[in-house]
Design a protein around this motif. Structure first.
Motif, PDB file in Angstrom:
ATOM      1  N   UNK A  58       0.837  -1.210   0.000  1.00 48.52           N
ATOM      2  CA  UNK A  58       0.000   0.000   0.000  1.00 48.52           C
ATOM      3  C   UNK A  58       0.867   1.254   0.000  1.00 48.52           C
ATOM      4  N   UNK A  59       1.940   1.251   0.825  1.00 45.19           N
ATOM      5  CA  UNK A  59       2.832   2.410   0.882  1.00 45.19           C
ATOM      6  C   UNK A  59       3.525   2.636  -0.458  1.00 45.19           C
ATOM      7  N   UNK A  60       4.040   1.570  -1.057  1.00 38.76           N
ATOM      8  CA  UNK A  60       4.722   1.696  -2.343  1.00 38.76           C
ATOM      9  C   UNK A  60       3.746   2.180  -3.420  1.00 38.76           C
ATOM     10  N   UNK A  61       2.514   1.685  -3.398  1.00 35.28           N
ATOM     11  CA  UNK A  61       1.506   2.115  -4.372  1.00 35.28           C
ATOM     12  C   UNK A  61       1.154   3.585  -4.183  1.00 35.28           C
ATOM     13  N   UNK A  62       1.045   4.012  -2.921  1.00 39.29           N
ATOM     14  CA  UNK A  62       0.748   5.419  -2.634  1.00 39.29           C
ATOM     15  C   UNK A  62       1.894   6.305  -3.109  1.00 39.29           C
TER      16      UNK A  62
END
Length: 156
Positions: A58-62
């Motif tokens: 989720x962090x990498x996608x954000x």
């Protein structure tokens, strides 16, 4: 709080890469050990590891979605793709319904309602807010996907 610099983002990518590499090395070592593999099969999926990998995804996608340059976006997208492969390789599956998919309460959580006059769109996904996680072995979502859902006849 000030905006992160390019160096801050590069450092974060390096840190995530190191973390993923350490996790992958640890998991590969366990897989190579026949006794550990048998014990892992008896114990089942490592749900806490899968949840941590989902959070990193989720962090990498954000970061990819908010990247200021094509190069940063591609780097974060690659990290997210690698994390997704790790999740799938460890017995998990990302739940990322596309707009228009029928809302499924077993794998999704409605965090927003979007009014629609089109009854064909009623109770369908309007937008993916955050992907979720299903542990294949358990056959259930341990983190439901957070979605915006169309609802006919409801005010926004």
């Amino acid at each position: 709080m000030s905006e992160p610099t390019l160096q801050d983002l590069a450092d974060a990518v390096v840190d995530v890469g190191r973390l993923v590499a350490r996790q992958a090395a640890s998991i590969d070592k366990l897989v190579d050990d026949g006794r550990a593999a048998a014990a892992r099969a008896r114990a089942g999926a490592d749900v806490p590891l899968l949840v941590d990998l989902l959070a990193l995804h989720r962090d990498a996608s954000a970061c990819a979605a908010t990247a200021r340059s094509r190069r940063e976006r591609e780097a974060f997208t690659a990290v997210a793709g690698g994390l997704e492969r790790l999740i799938e390789g460890r017995g998990g599956r990302l739940v990322a319904p596309s707009p228009g998919a029928v809302f499924d309460a077993t794998t999704m959580e409605a965090v927003e309602v979007v009014a629609t006059d089109d009854t064909a769109r009623d109770r369908t996904v309007a937008e993916l807010v955050e992907p979720g996680l299903v542990v294949t072995e358990l056959g259930r979502a341990v983190r439901p996907a957070r979605v915006a859902v169309h609802r006919a006849g409801r005010p926004a």
